[in-house]
Scaffold this motif. Structure first.
Motif, PDB file in Angstrom:
ATOM      1  N   ILE A   1      64.506  -6.593  25.139  1.00  0.00           N
ATOM      2  CA  ILE A   1      65.291  -5.570  25.841  1.00  0.00           C
ATOM      3  C   ILE A   1      64.528  -5.071  27.065  1.00  0.00           C
ATOM      4  CG2 ILE A   1      66.258  -3.238  25.675  1.00  0.00           C
ATOM      5  CD1 ILE A   1      66.866  -3.888  22.691  1.00  0.00           C
ATOM      6  N   LYS A   2      63.232  -4.875  26.914  1.00  0.00           N
ATOM      7  CA  LYS A   2      62.412  -4.431  28.051  1.00  0.00           C
ATOM      8  C   LYS A   2      62.406  -5.485  29.163  1.00  0.00           C
ATOM      9  CE  LYS A   2      59.373  -1.175  25.680  1.00  0.00           C
ATOM     10  NZ  LYS A   2      57.999  -0.864  25.275  1.00  0.00           N
ATOM     11  N   LYS A   3      62.350  -6.766  28.805  1.00  0.00           N
ATOM     12  CA  LYS A   3      62.412  -7.838  29.806  1.00  0.00           C
ATOM     13  C   LYS A   3      63.771  -7.823  30.509  1.00  0.00           C
ATOM     14  CE  LYS A   3      59.196 -11.266  27.921  1.00  0.00           C
ATOM     15  NZ  LYS A   3      58.389 -11.554  29.081  1.00  0.00           N
ATOM     16  N   TYR A   4      64.825  -7.651  29.736  1.00  0.00           N
ATOM     17  CA  TYR A   4      66.170  -7.570  30.316  1.00  0.00           C
ATOM     18  C   TYR A   4      66.246  -6.409  31.311  1.00  0.00           C
ATOM     19  CZ  TYR A   4      70.990  -6.099  30.731  1.00  0.00           C
ATOM     20  OH  TYR A   4      72.201  -5.683  31.237  1.00  0.00           O
ATOM     21  N   ARG A   5      65.726  -5.254  30.896  1.00  0.00           N
ATOM     22  CA  ARG A   5      65.748  -4.072  31.758  1.00  0.00           C
ATOM     23  C   ARG A   5      64.915  -4.281  33.016  1.00  0.00           C
ATOM     24  NH1 ARG A   5      66.307   1.336  29.023  1.00  0.00           N
ATOM     25  NH2 ARG A   5      64.342   1.860  30.032  1.00  0.00           N
ATOM     26  N   ALA A   6      63.751  -4.912  32.880  1.00  0.00           N
ATOM     27  CA  ALA A   6      62.891  -5.171  34.044  1.00  0.00           C
ATOM     28  C   ALA A   6      63.609  -6.081  35.040  1.00  0.00           C
ATOM     29  CB  ALA A   6      61.572  -5.785  33.594  1.00  0.00           C
ATOM     30  N   ALA A   7      64.288  -7.112  34.524  1.00  0.00           N
ATOM     31  CA  ALA A   7      65.035  -8.020  35.399  1.00  0.00           C
ATOM     32  C   ALA A   7      66.182  -7.299  36.107  1.00  0.00           C
ATOM     33  CB  ALA A   7      65.575  -9.202  34.592  1.00  0.00           C
ATOM     34  N   ALA A   8      66.698  -6.238  35.473  1.00  0.00           N
ATOM     35  CA  ALA A   8      67.775  -5.444  36.066  1.00  0.00           C
ATOM     36  C   ALA A   8      67.233  -4.335  36.974  1.00  0.00           C
ATOM     37  CB  ALA A   8      68.649  -4.844  34.968  1.00  0.00           C
ATOM     38  N   GLY A   9      65.900  -4.275  37.117  1.00  0.00           N
ATOM     39  CA  GLY A   9      65.286  -3.282  37.997  1.00  0.00           C
ATOM     40  C   GLY A   9      65.090  -1.912  37.368  1.00  0.00           C
TER      41      GLY A   9
ATOM     42  N   VAL B   1      61.343 -14.579  22.742  1.00  0.00           N
ATOM     43  CA  VAL B   1      61.676 -13.308  23.392  1.00  0.00           C
ATOM     44  C   VAL B   1      62.379 -13.529  24.734  1.00  0.00           C
ATOM     45  CG1 VAL B   1      60.670 -11.219  24.425  1.00  0.00           C
ATOM     46  CG2 VAL B   1      59.855 -12.036  22.212  1.00  0.00           C
ATOM     47  N   ALA B   2      61.887 -14.479  25.516  1.00  0.00           N
ATOM     48  CA  ALA B   2      62.481 -14.753  26.827  1.00  0.00           C
ATOM     49  C   ALA B   2      63.937 -15.198  26.682  1.00  0.00           C
ATOM     50  CB  ALA B   2      61.671 -15.801  27.571  1.00  0.00           C
ATOM     51  N   LYS B   3      64.205 -16.016  25.676  1.00  0.00           N
ATOM     52  CA  LYS B   3      65.579 -16.489  25.445  1.00  0.00           C
ATOM     53  C   LYS B   3      66.485 -15.325  25.020  1.00  0.00           C
ATOM     54  CE  LYS B   3      66.208 -20.568  23.887  1.00  0.00           C
ATOM     55  NZ  LYS B   3      66.229 -21.771  23.066  1.00  0.00           N
ATOM     56  N   MET B   4      65.969 -14.454  24.137  1.00  0.00           N
ATOM     57  CA  MET B   4      66.770 -13.283  23.737  1.00  0.00           C
ATOM     58  C   MET B   4      67.086 -12.411  24.944  1.00  0.00           C
ATOM     59  SD  MET B   4      65.831 -11.596  20.044  1.00  0.00           S
ATOM     60  CE  MET B   4      64.081 -11.467  20.282  1.00  0.00           C
ATOM     61  N   ALA B   5      66.096 -12.194  25.816  1.00  0.00           N
ATOM     62  CA  ALA B   5      66.305 -11.371  27.014  1.00  0.00           C
ATOM     63  C   ALA B   5      67.338 -12.014  27.925  1.00  0.00           C
ATOM     64  CB  ALA B   5      64.989 -11.173  27.759  1.00  0.00           C
ATOM     65  N   GLN B   6      67.253 -13.316  28.104  1.00  0.00           N
ATOM     66  CA  GLN B   6      68.185 -14.042  28.966  1.00  0.00           C
ATOM     67  C   GLN B   6      69.604 -14.004  28.397  1.00  0.00           C
ATOM     68  OE1 GLN B   6      67.233 -18.197  29.253  1.00  0.00           O
ATOM     69  NE2 GLN B   6      68.502 -18.510  31.062  1.00  0.00           N
ATOM     70  N   ASN B   7      69.734 -14.179  27.087  1.00  0.00           N
ATOM     71  CA  ASN B   7      71.056 -14.206  26.455  1.00  0.00           C
ATOM     72  C   ASN B   7      71.703 -12.831  26.352  1.00  0.00           C
ATOM     73  OD1 ASN B   7      70.948 -16.967  26.153  1.00  0.00           O
ATOM     74  ND2 ASN B   7      70.187 -16.871  24.052  1.00  0.00           N
TER      75      ASN B   7
END
Length: 176
Positions: free
Chosen positions: A47-55, A126-132
């Protein structure tokens, strides 16, 4: 060990009393809770990776106070509990004390048919979960994830597949 003089002792004591008073009224910042399982930690990292990618730079921490809410959401998702007035009341009690609580993350509800479906599949990657994540949730959930500062996560197996569900909040209410 350094000896304290009376003035230092009184200053530290006063600071301690002030912090205890803030904690008693809910005004003290909550301490992040360490994930209870490695799986929760991996979902939080995704979730943190997803949020970071979203700025999103706002910190996100696990919060045990939301555990009851996520447990109810999981029971509803697994069909162990109907989403009725009783469940709605239980969820209301579970999120009391929090602000900006969104709908449970990881469950899709069809408003027309009432059908619910688990959508967030757990992965060790983790990277795959963030991407999906952006493919598995709707726009409201994406905004909920971006604005949250506290979250509770539960990983579980249903029909042989490992899923995760979360409940997120913008913060805690200040109580006098």
């Amino acid at each position: 060990m350094k000896k304290m003089n009376r003035r230092e002792f009184l200053a530290l004591s006063g600071a301690s009393v002030a912090m205890l008073a803030l904690a008693a009224c809910g005004g003290a910042p909550s301490t992040p809770v360490v994930p209870t399982t490695g799986e929760e930690a991996k979902v939080l990292e995704a979730i943190k990776k997803y949020r970071a990618a979203a700025g999103v730079e706002k910190p996100l921490a696990l919060d045990n106070g939301l555990k009851d809410a996520v447990e109810i959401a999981v029971k509803i998702a697994k069909g162990e509990m109907e989403y009725d007035e009783k469940a709605s009341e239980a969820l209301g009690k579970a999120i009391d004390g929090y602000i900006d609580v969104g709908a449970p993350i990881g469950i899709a509800f069809d408003k027309d048919t009432g059908i619910k479906m688990l959508v967030c599949v757990y992965s060790e990657d983790v990277a795959k979960m963030a991407q999906n994540l952006s493919l598995q949730v709707d726009e409201d959930t994406k905004e909920n994830l971006k604005s949250a500062s506290l979250i509770a996560i539960q990983v579980f197996v249903y029909d042989g597949v490992k899923y995760w569900v979360a409940v997120a909040a913008g913060g805690k209410k200040l109580t006098p």
